[in-house]
Each structure stands twice: as structure tokens, then as C-alpha cells.
Enzyme design. Structure first.
Site, PDB file in Angstrom:
ATOM      1  N   LEU A  64       0.836  -1.210   0.000  1.00  0.00           N
ATOM      2  CA  LEU A  64       0.000   0.000   0.000  1.00  0.00           C
ATOM      3  C   LEU A  64       0.867   1.254   0.000  1.00  0.00           C
ATOM      4  O   LEU A  64       2.058   1.187   0.297  1.00  0.00           O
ATOM      5  CB  LEU A  64      -0.902  -0.020   1.238  1.00  0.00           C
ATOM      6  CG  LEU A  64      -1.812  -1.243   1.350  1.00  0.00           C
ATOM      7  CD1 LEU A  64      -2.488  -1.282   2.700  1.00  0.00           C
ATOM      8  CD2 LEU A  64      -2.839  -1.258   0.238  1.00  0.00           C
ATOM      9  N   PRO A  65       0.255   2.422  -0.306  1.00  0.00           N
ATOM     10  CA  PRO A  65       1.080   3.624  -0.427  1.00  0.00           C
ATOM     11  C   PRO A  65       1.776   4.073   0.866  1.00  0.00           C
ATOM     12  O   PRO A  65       2.984   4.306   0.854  1.00  0.00           O
ATOM     13  CB  PRO A  65       0.081   4.694  -0.896  1.00  0.00           C
ATOM     14  CG  PRO A  65      -1.041   3.935  -1.520  1.00  0.00           C
ATOM     15  CD  PRO A  65      -1.125   2.648  -0.759  1.00  0.00           C
ATOM     16  N   THR A  95       6.279   0.836   2.080  1.00  0.00           N
ATOM     17  CA  THR A  95       7.285   1.629   2.782  1.00  0.00           C
ATOM     18  C   THR A  95       6.544   2.594   3.701  1.00  0.00           C
ATOM     19  O   THR A  95       5.841   3.496   3.225  1.00  0.00           O
ATOM     20  CB  THR A  95       8.150   2.439   1.795  1.00  0.00           C
ATOM     21  OG1 THR A  95       8.767   1.533   0.891  1.00  0.00           O
ATOM     22  CG2 THR A  95       9.226   3.225   2.537  1.00  0.00           C
ATOM     23  N   LYS A 170      15.297   0.627   4.927  1.00  0.00           N
ATOM     24  CA  LYS A 170      14.724   1.064   3.639  1.00  0.00           C
ATOM     25  C   LYS A 170      14.759   2.597   3.516  1.00  0.00           C
ATOM     26  O   LYS A 170      15.053   3.156   2.457  1.00  0.00           O
ATOM     27  CB  LYS A 170      13.291   0.526   3.539  1.00  0.00           C
ATOM     28  CG  LYS A 170      12.423   1.142   2.474  1.00  0.00           C
ATOM     29  CD  LYS A 170      12.795   0.694   1.094  1.00  0.00           C
ATOM     30  CE  LYS A 170      11.981   1.456   0.048  1.00  0.00           C
ATOM     31  NZ  LYS A 170      12.470   1.269  -1.297  1.00  0.00           N
ATOM     32  N   LYS A 245       7.209  11.293   0.242  1.00  0.00           N
ATOM     33  CA  LYS A 245       6.782  10.607   1.474  1.00  0.00           C
ATOM     34  C   LYS A 245       7.979   9.964   2.166  1.00  0.00           C
ATOM     35  O   LYS A 245       8.177  10.112   3.376  1.00  0.00           O
ATOM     36  CB  LYS A 245       5.745   9.538   1.113  1.00  0.00           C
ATOM     37  CG  LYS A 245       5.344   8.670   2.279  1.00  0.00           C
ATOM     38  CD  LYS A 245       4.803   7.328   1.822  1.00  0.00           C
ATOM     39  CE  LYS A 245       5.871   6.480   1.184  1.00  0.00           C
ATOM     40  NZ  LYS A 245       5.564   5.078   1.021  1.00  0.00           N
TER      41      LYS A 245
END
Ligand code: NAD
Length: 295
Positions: A64-65, A95, A170, A245
């Protein structure tokens, strides 16, 4: 084994396709009907809701975003954790903030469910080729259960540490990537402003000490490389709004550990400006356009 796959965007769709190609039984769900249709025609079961997808699943993969989507999907009485089978394993590949990943993992643990955070690196090309790198946070036992599924979507699997550690690793990587893409664009634009051919300049820098991933494998200048977003008007790939983001998550992480990240902070501001100028949906290599503006 029955797999539920939720979130069939630029990354999730090719990942789910690879599970189908490997012969897995997969139920899929996405808010977009078009995304569902493509997977359904490739042999996936189209679930009527996320809850319907997870109800019979042994393994649930989500892509998902951002934090908000993951929290909404997983938590609360209408969340998927509340409707999973007793020994389901959850693999969140989105992420998101390390704190959000820890919160969801703790909610899973409270229900006796295994969960790992497994954000990926490798982009849409890596997702399509099944060569993603998974950066995992969570218990070793949960990772070992997930490994056969992850191996069908990627080729490198790293165990960064406990819950949330995959997200920390990440975000360090993506902060560096944002800095490198902005720096590569700035350097190419400078050379071209002096009349250099961007392809020749790229070849020179790729064999010199400025070489980096953005320059060599994901060149931001249109026409320098085939098969990268820059050569298809920055369509597909990794959206600038998603890079923004991630750079925000890096600043959040820096603040909570009191780490100094001035270059990451500047890269975040550049992507903020770029997104405000209407390029949020374009691939993050389109940051080049910010440097190409003439006054
Ligand atoms: P995307 O925006 O293309 O896809 C997200 C999908 O999730 C969309 O299809 C959307 O409809 C769906 N969705 C949102 N909320 C949902 C819900 N409640 N239920 C079901 N579906 C829902 O994003 P993407 O590019 O696939 O990226 C996904 C994640 O992977 C992000 O966290 C991103 O930062 C990360 N990532 C992306 C790339 C890349 O190159 N695109 C690379 C590495 C990591």
C-alpha cells in the site's frame, strides 16, 4: 497454501503476477477495479473486499502507499488482523514509518499472529522481473515462514533486525536515492547547459567517481537510456509523491534519533517543490525538470 494480496499498484500488481506464475493460489483485492481485472484475467481470485481476501488466507501480502492506508487496513475491528485465520502470516511490503510498522506488528502479536515488515528495493522493473530486494524486520521464525513466498518475488532477502528495522534500513536507502537522483539531475543539467551531450556526459560520469545507481541504471535525462521512466515522459516507475513521502519518513526517523541529515532535508524540500508544481504522479527521476526551469 492460499495467499491474499492486497494493493495492486505499480509494485503490487507485478509482484502478485509473479506469485501466480509460480503456481500459487492467490486472492487479490484493490480499491481500483482496473487493477483487479488485470490480475483476475491472469488467474487470481478477485475478492469482494480486503476482509474476504484474508479470511481463508495462510499468508497475507500487502503493498500500500503509506502509513495511513496500512493502519486503516490492519487495525481496528474492521481491520484485517481481526478477521484472519489463527495462524496467518502477514507480510507488509509497503514503505511506511518504522513506528507505524511496530504498532501494526504489536497489534498482530497481541492476536498471536506472525508479521514482518518487508519493504522492497528494486523498483517496478525489479518487481516485474522478480528480482526485488526484501529488507525485513521481525522475528526470525516469521521471516523463515515468509521466505518461500518472498523468493518467488525477489532475489535478495536481508534481515535488518526486529519489528520496524526493515523500514529503518529502507528509509536510509531511499534518503540516499533521493539525494543521488537530485544530484545526478543537477550535474547533467549543468553539463547540458554548457552544450554537452547528456548521453556522452552520462558515459563519462558512469566511468568516473560520480558513478551511481541513478546515473547508470535509471538515468533521469530523456533518451539517454531505453526502458526507464525518463524515456516515456516519466510515466510509471516510482512516483515523486512517494519519494517525497519517503524523504519525510527519513526526517521523522532522523528527528526521533537526533541524527543530522541536512542533505536528506534539502532533497525533501526539492521534492516538495516539484510535487507542488504538479509532478507528484510522475516518476521521481522527473526532478530533473526542476533544474531545467529557466527564469
Ligand atoms: P501505487 O500508488 O501504484 O499502488 C498502491 C495501490 O494500493 C493502489 O492500486 C491503490 O488503489 C491500493 N490501495 C490503497 N489503499 C487500499 C486499500 N485500503 N485496500 C486495497 N487497495 C488499496 O504505489 P506503488 O508504487 O505500488 O508503491 C506501493 C508501496 O511500495 C509504497 O509504500 C512505495 O513507497 C513502495 N515502493 C514503491 C516502489 C516503486 O518503484 N513504485 C519501489 C519500492 C517501494
Amino acid at each position: 497454501m492460499h495467499i491474499a494480496f492486497i494493493g495492486l499498484g505499480n509494485m503490487g500488481a507485478p509482484m502478485a503476477h509473479n506469485l501466480l506464475r509460480a503456481g500459487r493460489t492467490v486472492s487479490v483485492f484493490d480499491l481500483s477495479a482496473a487493477a483487479m481485472e488485470s490480475l483476475h484475467s491472469a488467474g487470481a481470485r478477485a475478492a469482494s473486499s480486503a476482509l474476504a481476501a484474508v479470511r481463508e488466507a495462510d499468508v497475507v501480502v500487502t503493498m500500500l502507499p503509506a502509513d495511513r492506508h496500512v493502519r486503516e487496513l490492519y487495525l481496528g475491528e474492521q481491520g484485517i488482523l481481526a478477521h484472519a485465520t489463527g495462524n496467518a502470516l502477514f507480510i507488509d511490503c509497503s514503505t511506511i514509518a518504522a513506528d507505524a510498522a511496530r504498532e501494526v506488528a504489536a497489534a498482530a502479536a497481541e492476536r498471536g499472529l506472525a508479521m514482518i515488515d518487508a519493504p522492497v528495493s528494486g523498483g517496478t522493473a525489479g518487481a516485474a522481473a522478480g528480482t526485488l530486494t526484501f529488507i525485513v524486520g521481525g522475528e526470525t521464525a516469521a521471516l523463515e515462514r515468509a521466505r518461500p513466498v518472498l523468493e518467488q518475488m525477489g532475489k535478495n532477502i536481508f534481515h535488518a533486525g526486529g519489528p520496524g528495522a526493515g523500514q529503518v534500513a529502507k528509509i536510509c536507502n531511499n534518503m540516499l536515492l533521493g539525494i543521488l537522483m537530485a544530484g545526478t539531475s543537477e550535474a547533467l543539467n549543468l553539463g547540458v547547459a554548457h552544450g554537452l551531450d547528456p548521453k556522452v556526459l552520462s558515459e563519462i560520469m558512469a566511468k568516473s567517481s560520480g558513478r551511481n545507481w541513478a546515473l547508470e541504471l535509471y538515468n533521469p535525462w530523456p533518451g539517454v537510456m531505453d526502458n526507464v521512466p525518463a524515456s516515456r515522459d516519466y510515466a510509471g516507475g516510482f512516483g515523486s509523491s512517494l519519494m517525497l513521502k519517503d524523504l519525510g519518513l527519513a526526517q521523522q526517523a532522523a528527528q526521533s534519533a537526533q541524527a543530522v541529515t541536512p542533505l536528506g532535508s534539502l532533497a525533501r524540500q526539492l521534492y516538495q517543490l516539484h510535487t507542488q508544481q504538479g509532478h507528484g504522479q510522475q516518476d521521481f527521476s522527473s526532478i530533473l525538470r526542476l533544474f531545467q526551469q529557466k527564469s
